[in-house]
Scaffold this motif. Structure first.
Motif, PDB file in Angstrom:
ATOM      1  N   LEU A 539       0.809  -1.217   0.000  1.00  0.00           N
ATOM      2  CA  LEU A 539       0.000   0.000   0.000  1.00  0.00           C
ATOM      3  C   LEU A 539       0.845   1.272   0.000  1.00  0.00           C
ATOM      4  CD1 LEU A 539      -2.799  -1.022   2.551  1.00  0.00           C
ATOM      5  CD2 LEU A 539      -2.778  -1.259   0.068  1.00  0.00           C
ATOM      6  N   LEU A 540       2.156   1.130  -0.042  1.00  0.00           N
ATOM      7  CA  LEU A 540       3.030   2.295  -0.021  1.00  0.00           C
ATOM      8  C   LEU A 540       3.237   2.852  -1.433  1.00  0.00           C
ATOM      9  CD1 LEU A 540       5.878   1.184   2.437  1.00  0.00           C
ATOM     10  CD2 LEU A 540       3.823   2.511   2.956  1.00  0.00           C
ATOM     11  N   SER A 541       3.458   4.132  -1.503  1.00  0.00           N
ATOM     12  CA  SER A 541       3.860   4.756  -2.770  1.00  0.00           C
ATOM     13  C   SER A 541       4.864   5.860  -2.460  1.00  0.00           C
ATOM     14  CB  SER A 541       2.645   5.329  -3.511  1.00  0.00           C
ATOM     15  OG  SER A 541       2.058   6.377  -2.762  1.00  0.00           O
ATOM     16  N   TYR A 542       5.881   5.971  -3.324  1.00  0.00           N
ATOM     17  CA  TYR A 542       6.935   6.963  -3.138  1.00  0.00           C
ATOM     18  C   TYR A 542       6.861   8.006  -4.256  1.00  0.00           C
ATOM     19  CZ  TYR A 542       9.178   3.964   0.338  1.00  0.00           C
ATOM     20  OH  TYR A 542       9.451   3.228   1.459  1.00  0.00           O
ATOM     21  N   SER A 543       7.111   9.245  -3.880  1.00  0.00           N
ATOM     22  CA  SER A 543       7.157  10.335  -4.860  1.00  0.00           C
ATOM     23  C   SER A 543       8.182  11.360  -4.406  1.00  0.00           C
ATOM     24  CB  SER A 543       5.778  10.990  -5.008  1.00  0.00           C
ATOM     25  OG  SER A 543       5.371  11.553  -3.766  1.00  0.00           O
ATOM     26  N   ILE A 544       8.570  12.234  -5.317  1.00  0.00           N
ATOM     27  CA  ILE A 544       9.570  13.260  -5.014  1.00  0.00           C
ATOM     28  C   ILE A 544       8.913  14.625  -5.102  1.00  0.00           C
ATOM     29  CG2 ILE A 544      11.752  14.325  -5.731  1.00  0.00           C
ATOM     30  CD1 ILE A 544      12.616  11.573  -6.739  1.00  0.00           C
ATOM     31  N   LYS A 574      12.316  12.080 -10.779  1.00  0.00           N
ATOM     32  CA  LYS A 574      10.975  11.500 -10.708  1.00  0.00           C
ATOM     33  C   LYS A 574      11.069   9.993 -10.491  1.00  0.00           C
ATOM     34  CE  LYS A 574       8.913  14.974 -13.767  1.00  0.00           C
ATOM     35  NZ  LYS A 574       8.174  15.205 -15.045  1.00  0.00           N
ATOM     36  N   ILE A 575      10.025   9.437  -9.886  1.00  0.00           N
ATOM     37  CA  ILE A 575       9.976   7.993  -9.613  1.00  0.00           C
ATOM     38  C   ILE A 575       8.952   7.335 -10.519  1.00  0.00           C
ATOM     39  CG2 ILE A 575       9.494   6.200  -7.890  1.00  0.00           C
ATOM     40  CD1 ILE A 575      10.363   8.144  -5.734  1.00  0.00           C
ATOM     41  N   ASP A 576       9.394   6.301 -11.239  1.00  0.00           N
ATOM     42  CA  ASP A 576       8.494   5.493 -12.063  1.00  0.00           C
ATOM     43  C   ASP A 576       7.888   4.416 -11.160  1.00  0.00           C
ATOM     44  OD1 ASP A 576       7.234   3.770 -13.774  1.00  0.00           O
ATOM     45  OD2 ASP A 576       8.854   3.670 -15.246  1.00  0.00           O
ATOM     46  N   LYS A 587      14.435   7.171   0.043  1.00  0.00           N
ATOM     47  CA  LYS A 587      14.075   8.028   1.176  1.00  0.00           C
ATOM     48  C   LYS A 587      15.231   8.128   2.166  1.00  0.00           C
ATOM     49  CE  LYS A 587      10.424   8.790   4.610  1.00  0.00           C
ATOM     50  NZ  LYS A 587      10.270  10.208   4.203  1.00  0.00           N
ATOM     51  N   GLU A 588      15.914   7.012   2.398  1.00  0.00           N
ATOM     52  CA  GLU A 588      17.063   7.027   3.297  1.00  0.00           C
ATOM     53  C   GLU A 588      18.205   7.850   2.735  1.00  0.00           C
ATOM     54  OE1 GLU A 588      18.310   3.112   4.384  1.00  0.00           O
ATOM     55  OE2 GLU A 588      16.326   2.501   5.091  1.00  0.00           O
ATOM     56  N   ALA A 589      18.358   7.848   1.412  1.00  0.00           N
ATOM     57  CA  ALA A 589      19.470   8.554   0.773  1.00  0.00           C
ATOM     58  C   ALA A 589      19.264  10.066   0.731  1.00  0.00           C
ATOM     59  CB  ALA A 589      19.677   8.022  -0.641  1.00  0.00           C
ATOM     60  N   CYS A 590      18.010  10.504   0.648  1.00  0.00           N
ATOM     61  CA  CYS A 590      17.726  11.932   0.506  1.00  0.00           C
ATOM     62  C   CYS A 590      17.922  12.671   1.824  1.00  0.00           C
ATOM     63  CB  CYS A 590      16.302  12.139  -0.006  1.00  0.00           C
ATOM     64  SG  CYS A 590      15.890  13.880  -0.273  1.00  0.00           S
ATOM     65  N   HIS A 591      18.790  13.685   1.811  1.00  0.00           N
ATOM     66  CA  HIS A 591      19.060  14.464   3.027  1.00  0.00           C
ATOM     67  C   HIS A 591      18.147  15.683   3.157  1.00  0.00           C
ATOM     68  CE1 HIS A 591      22.472  11.919   3.417  1.00  0.00           C
ATOM     69  NE2 HIS A 591      23.197  12.490   2.455  1.00  0.00           N
ATOM     70  N   PHE A 592      17.248  15.865   2.197  1.00  0.00           N
ATOM     71  CA  PHE A 592      16.469  17.105   2.157  1.00  0.00           C
ATOM     72  C   PHE A 592      14.970  16.879   2.336  1.00  0.00           C
ATOM     73  CE2 PHE A 592      20.116  17.226  -0.773  1.00  0.00           C
ATOM     74  CZ  PHE A 592      20.912  18.128  -0.074  1.00  0.00           C
ATOM     75  N   GLY A 593      14.581  15.627   2.624  1.00  0.00           N
ATOM     76  CA  GLY A 593      13.171  15.328   2.843  1.00  0.00           C
ATOM     77  C   GLY A 593      12.324  15.441   1.603  1.00  0.00           C
ATOM     78  N   ALA A 594      12.945  15.330   0.424  1.00  0.00           N
ATOM     79  CA  ALA A 594      12.195  15.483  -0.818  1.00  0.00           C
ATOM     80  C   ALA A 594      11.421  14.216  -1.182  1.00  0.00           C
ATOM     81  CB  ALA A 594      13.149  15.850  -1.952  1.00  0.00           C
ATOM     82  N   VAL A 595      11.915  13.054  -0.734  1.00  0.00           N
ATOM     83  CA  VAL A 595      11.226  11.800  -1.037  1.00  0.00           C
ATOM     84  C   VAL A 595      10.115  11.597  -0.021  1.00  0.00           C
ATOM     85  CG1 VAL A 595      11.437   9.320  -1.324  1.00  0.00           C
ATOM     86  CG2 VAL A 595      13.305  10.810  -2.042  1.00  0.00           C
ATOM     87  N   GLU A 596       8.898  11.498  -0.521  1.00  0.00           N
ATOM     88  CA  GLU A 596       7.732  11.346   0.354  1.00  0.00           C
ATOM     89  C   GLU A 596       7.159   9.944   0.231  1.00  0.00           C
ATOM     90  OE1 GLU A 596       5.184  14.493  -0.932  1.00  0.00           O
ATOM     91  OE2 GLU A 596       6.167  15.992   0.343  1.00  0.00           O
TER      92      GLU A 596
END
Length: 598
Positions: A539-544, A574-576, A587-596
């Protein structure tokens, strides 16, 4: 006479963290320095505070070192034992709430301050492989007392008067069980210790057997005298090798001193016992299945009546008590029923040992008077949820129990209160959950365990729990409907009313309690196809977020499937979603909280 004792935890938890190597290093360095004659190294049972292991305590200084490594031993010996200076960086401490200063006394450290140790009296104090240390702390005094000063009925009456209830599950009155067996006429009777501890996260019985095996042996002999039995079995799972080894040592030592065998204490009472190893089947915690296993049959429950007190192992009258129940018996005889009843509540006397685990700062063994509140155990002793996370629920009673919520934190812990709230005491597992736990997933975890452990004898448990697991899986993976939730709830009640044994009848409890208190989470999974706790992967989805993306490309470099595209320094990434496997690496790699994550 040694001037100092070095007590090293030899329980399973600390042993897995190399406490055996720590013991060898202490002995090696002390011998090298010529201190081995004045400093004694003692391997004990569990100290309780498993979160801080391996643990080393120095007596009589009452210094408590935690998370000790082999390389720390030299410093402890040279600074503390030789020079008399504590190694403060390793010392267990707490913060005084008023002065905000460090406190080192075990009496003031919150984990221990509210505990009352009866069943755990000797754990972490004595060498469990030395019967003389047990005797030095009033060991076998109770057995001597009942054999020389009391009649069997007086022993039964004293246990009845104490109000001791079984610590293994349902909380049946121990003295009443003994009375039923004592009244039976038979040429042979038996005493069984149920050490088949099978609840996920439970390790109370194992720790008692590892740290104080003679307390159980003595209690079984007392029970044998009370009901007229001269033989006993300790049924223990083979996955407990340290407990098995120490029990074998303890039985051998007791026989050598005449505390097991013929004419104990020069009386006409004889009693002996043996170990029976179980293969780890959860269902063998049910007493009739346990009896079948001892007899060499497949461990499957039988309808009751007849109850074991009338017709048990080999068809003879039998009493079955779990480890913690027996660990209280000698102390009740020594101190009296009124002493035991002075602790706890009116209907739940004495103390209870809990294996406190999950999302709590101080995991480990906790023994508190009955009637202590959940808040005291979880927050004052356990230290609350780490990282300032919000407490969500606590599961008591293992797979047979249920969840309690924040609204229940001030409820007293006793047999009847927990049952009234839809849970149970069980053997004493207490798993804390915080805001990051999905309660639907928790229910699925317990149901998966139950399906694996069902003996298969009755259809409601064998088939019903399998269907429940399938329904929970559908909900967690986005295939659930509101009608499915209703069907699942109805199936739970059907299983409860038709399953053969107590384990099957309580199997739906985790589902029913999570439905009762967290139905909104089930509905979010079904209606919104969303897991509020972000646990259910399907049920998870990731976006930037384009406004937060710094175009640094860190997320795309970590993505294992190439699902993230963009040109570093030039365009927003962008995430496909068709390629995304929802691993969370971006999400772990992003230091700016851009990955939701949604």
């Amino acid at each position: 006479m040694e001037r100092m004792n070095v007590l090293i935890c030899g329980g399973t938890g600390c042993t897995s963290s190399k406490s055996d190597l720590i013991e060898k290093e202490f002995n090696r360095i002390l011998e090298e320095m010529g201190l081995d004659k004045e400093v004694k190294v003692v391997k004990t049972g569990c100290f309780g505070l498993c979160q801080k292991g391996p643990i080393v305590a120095i007596h009589p200084d009452r210094v408590f070192y935690c998370q000790v490594k082999v390389e720390d031993v030299s410093e402890i010996v040279n600074e503390h034992i030789y020079k008399g200076r504590r190694v403060e960086r390793l010392e267990m401490h707490d913060i005084d709430e008023e002065t905000k200063e460090k406190v080192f006394s075990m009496d003031k450290i919150r984990f221990y301050a509210k505990q009352k140790r009866i069943a755990l009296k000797n754990c972490g104090v004595i060498n469990p492989e030395d019967i003389n240390e047990y005797i030095a702390r009033d060991g076998y005094m109770a057995l001597g007392k009942v054999l020389t000063e009391m009649t069997p009925q007086q022993v039964v009456d004293e246990i009845k008067k104490s109000g001791l209830r079984g610590r293994g599950g349902g909380g049946f009155l121990t003295g009443l069980k003994w009375q039923f067996a004592a009244q039976e006429e038979s040429d042979q009777k038996y005493v069984i210790c149920n050490a088949d501890e099978g609840d996920p996260g439970a390790f109370m019985d194992r720790s008692i057997l590892e740290g104080d095996p003679h307390s159980v042996i003595e209690a079984m002999a007392i029970a044998g005298y009370a009901i007229g039995a001269n033989y006993g079995y300790i049924y223990i799972r083979a996955e407990y090798p340290i407990a098995v080894e120490r029990l074998n040592i303890a039985i051998k030592q007791a026989r050598e001193l005449g505390l097991l065998g013929k004419n104990i204490f020069s009386t006409d009472f004889s009693f002996d016992l043996e170990l029976r190893l179980g293969a780890g089947a959860f269902v063998c915690g049910e007493e009739t299945a346990l009896i079948a296993s001892i007899e060499g049959k497949r461990g499957m429950p039988m309808p009751k009546p007849p109850f074991p007190a009338h017709k048990g192992v080999w068809g003879k009258p039998t009493i079955i008590n779990n480890v913690e129940t027996l660990a209280n018996v000698a102390q009740i005889i020594n101190h009296g029923a009124d002493w035991f009843k002075s602790m706890g509540t009116e209907k739940s006397s004495g103390t209870k040992v809990f294996a406190l685990g999950g999302k709590v700062a101080n995991t480990g063994l906790v023994e508190v008077p009955m009637g202590t509140t959940l808040r005291e155990v979880i927050y004052e002793i356990g230290g609350g949820c780490p990282n300032n996370k919000r407490f969500k629920a606590v599961q008591t009673g293992g797979p047979s129990g249920g969840c309690l919520t924040e609204a229940d934190l001030d409820s007293p812990i006793d047999f009847d209160t927990l049952v009234a709230k839809g849970s149970m005491m069980g053997s004493g597992g207490m798993i804390v959950m915080d805001e990051d736990n999905c309660m639907v997933d928790i229910a699925r975890f317990y149901m998966d365990f139950i399906v694996d452990e069902s003996c298969g004898k009755c259809t409601p448990c064998r088939v019903g729990t399998k269907r429940l697991l399938e329904m929970l899986t559908d909900i967690c993976e986005g295939r659930g409907t509101m009608e499915l939730i209703d069907e699942m709830e109805q199936l739970c009640y059907t299983i409860k009313s038709t399953a053969l044994c107590g384990l099957g009848q309580t199997a739906p409890n985790p589902v029913l309690s999570t439905l009762r208190f967290f139905r909104d989470e089930y509905e979010a999974h079904v209606k919104d196809k969303r897991c509020p706790a972000h646990v259910c992967k399907a049920l998870l989805s990731y976006s930037i977020d384009p406004d937060k993306c710094k175009k640094c490309s860190l997320c795309s470099k970590k993505c294992p499937t190439g699902a993230i595209s963009g040109i570093a320094g030039k365009e927003v990434f962008k995430i496909d979603t068709s390629k995304c496997i929802k691993c969370g690496a971006c999400k772990e790699a992003c230091h700016f909280g851009a990955v939701e994550m949604r």
